[in-house]
Design a protein around this motif. Structure first.
Motif, PDB file in Angstrom:
ATOM      1  N   HIS A  60       0.853  -1.190   0.000  1.00 43.43           N
ATOM      2  CA  HIS A  60       0.000   0.000   0.000  1.00 43.43           C
ATOM      3  C   HIS A  60       0.885   1.234   0.000  1.00 43.43           C
ATOM      4  CE1 HIS A  60       0.854  -0.441   4.297  1.00 43.43           C
ATOM      5  NE2 HIS A  60       0.376   0.763   4.531  1.00 43.43           N
ATOM      6  N   HIS A  62       1.679   3.940   1.764  1.00 38.34           N
ATOM      7  CA  HIS A  62       2.151   4.728   2.903  1.00 38.34           C
ATOM      8  C   HIS A  62       3.674   4.794   2.861  1.00 38.34           C
ATOM      9  CE1 HIS A  62      -1.567   4.507   5.760  1.00 38.34           C
ATOM     10  NE2 HIS A  62      -1.531   5.622   5.078  1.00 38.34           N
ATOM     11  N   ASP A  64       6.049   4.460   4.941  1.00 40.26           N
ATOM     12  CA  ASP A  64       6.892   3.428   5.568  1.00 40.26           C
ATOM     13  C   ASP A  64       6.805   2.098   4.831  1.00 40.26           C
ATOM     14  OD1 ASP A  64       4.218   3.477   6.651  1.00 40.26           O
ATOM     15  OD2 ASP A  64       4.844   2.060   8.191  1.00 40.26           O
ATOM     16  N   HIS A  65       6.049   2.065   3.706  1.00 36.18           N
ATOM     17  CA  HIS A  65       5.950   0.829   2.913  1.00 36.18           C
ATOM     18  C   HIS A  65       6.387   1.024   1.462  1.00 36.18           C
ATOM     19  CE1 HIS A  65       3.816  -1.638   5.979  1.00 36.18           C
ATOM     20  NE2 HIS A  65       3.566  -0.427   6.439  1.00 36.18           N
ATOM     21  N   HIS A 143      -7.413  -0.714   5.715  1.00 37.13           N
ATOM     22  CA  HIS A 143      -6.361   0.214   6.114  1.00 37.13           C
ATOM     23  C   HIS A 143      -6.464   1.459   5.242  1.00 37.13           C
ATOM     24  CE1 HIS A 143      -2.496   1.222   7.945  1.00 37.13           C
ATOM     25  NE2 HIS A 143      -2.018   1.516   6.750  1.00 37.13           N
ATOM     26  N   ASP A 166      -0.610  -3.691   6.115  1.00 38.98           N
ATOM     27  CA  ASP A 166      -1.156  -3.029   7.305  1.00 38.98           C
ATOM     28  C   ASP A 166      -2.667  -3.216   7.267  1.00 38.98           C
ATOM     29  OD1 ASP A 166       1.332  -2.108   8.012  1.00 38.98           O
ATOM     30  OD2 ASP A 166       0.872   0.027   7.754  1.00 38.98           O
TER      31      ASP A 166
END
Ligand SMILES: [Zn+2]
Length: 247
Positions: A60, A62, A64-65, A143, A166
């Motif tokens: 996804h 975000h 941090d991904h 999420h 997540d």
């Protein structure tokens, strides 16, 4: 299949853990699953090079991904001087969000004369494709990320890697991880239910429904890290950066 936990952390680096990143090696091919903003340092601390990588799969959008992709692309261009093709696979919107990130972090880089062909493949949930020679299927999870958030399932013909992405609790995780050799499941909260993420009491209550051969907990915030002992007593493995699973 060999799985290396490059980063097992949450967005905030709780416990000193690096942003989410997994390396999946099949016979002769390699995929990265998620590459957070801080993943490049964790990747290099393990002595890894991007030259081995055929595809990057993003659960996804975000930071941090997927936020490390600009650094990965520029490293391939200027440091490793890559020539072999690279495929980036993720939910719809990946190309647009990656362009924005590239423009913000490294203005002008997007229009570089790339030494290596790279392409973005945007994948709807429950559609199958190939990633680094493995079959890839993604599943919609719960999420909020401004787009489709998914869990990831990869199979090299022998072994199955599954990853929750997540997500708050959803029974989709049973399908996503059915009979997997390894299932990486996020658990951000140790106690209180929290929007958009898994909490330990809910995961624990649902453990009997899982058929995966090994469940590995990742993406833990401080309150989840404090419950590691309980998770291990329940038969789960706790992920750590640099951990290797030979499946
Ligand atoms: Zn997220």
């Amino acid at each position: 299949m060999k799985v290396t936990i490059v980063g097992s952390g949450d967005a905030f680096g709780s416990g000193g853990r690096a942003h989410t990143c997994f390396r999946v090696d099949a016979s002769g091919t390699t995929a990265i699953v998620d590459f957070g903003a801080g993943s490049i340092g964790a990747w290099k601390s393990l002595g890894f090079q991007f030259d081995a990588v055929d595809a990057v799969v993003v659960s996804h959008l975000h930071g941090d991904h997927f936020g490390g992709l600009p650094f990965l692309l520029l490293d391939c261009q200027f440091v490793e001087r890559r020539t072999k093709p690279l495929t980036l696979i993720g939910p719809p919107g990946l190309k647009q969000r990656l362009d924005v990130a590239l423009d913000m972090f490294f203005p002008g880089a997007r229009n570089a004369a790339w030494r290596f062909p790279w392409r973005v493949e945007e994948l709807l949930a429950r559609r199958k494709t190939q990633a680094a020679g493995m079959s890839l299927e993604t599943f919609e999870v719960v999420h909020e990320s401004g787009g489709l958030s998914t869990g990831v399932r990869l199979c090299d013909g022998n072994s199955v890697f599954a990853y929750s992405g997540d997500t708050a609790w959803t029974e989709t995780l049973f399908d996503l991880s059915a009979n997997a050799d390894i299932f990486l499941v996020e658990c951000y909260s140790g106690a209180a239910p929290t929007p958009n993420h898994m909490d330990w009491p809910t995961l624990k209550a649902n453990l009997p429904g899982f058929s995966a051969k090994r469940m590995v907990v990742t993406h833990m915030g401080d309150s989840a890290l404090a419950r590691r002992g309980e998770m291990e007593q329940a038969g789960l493995t706790i992920a750590y950066d640099g951990q290797v699973f030979d499946l």
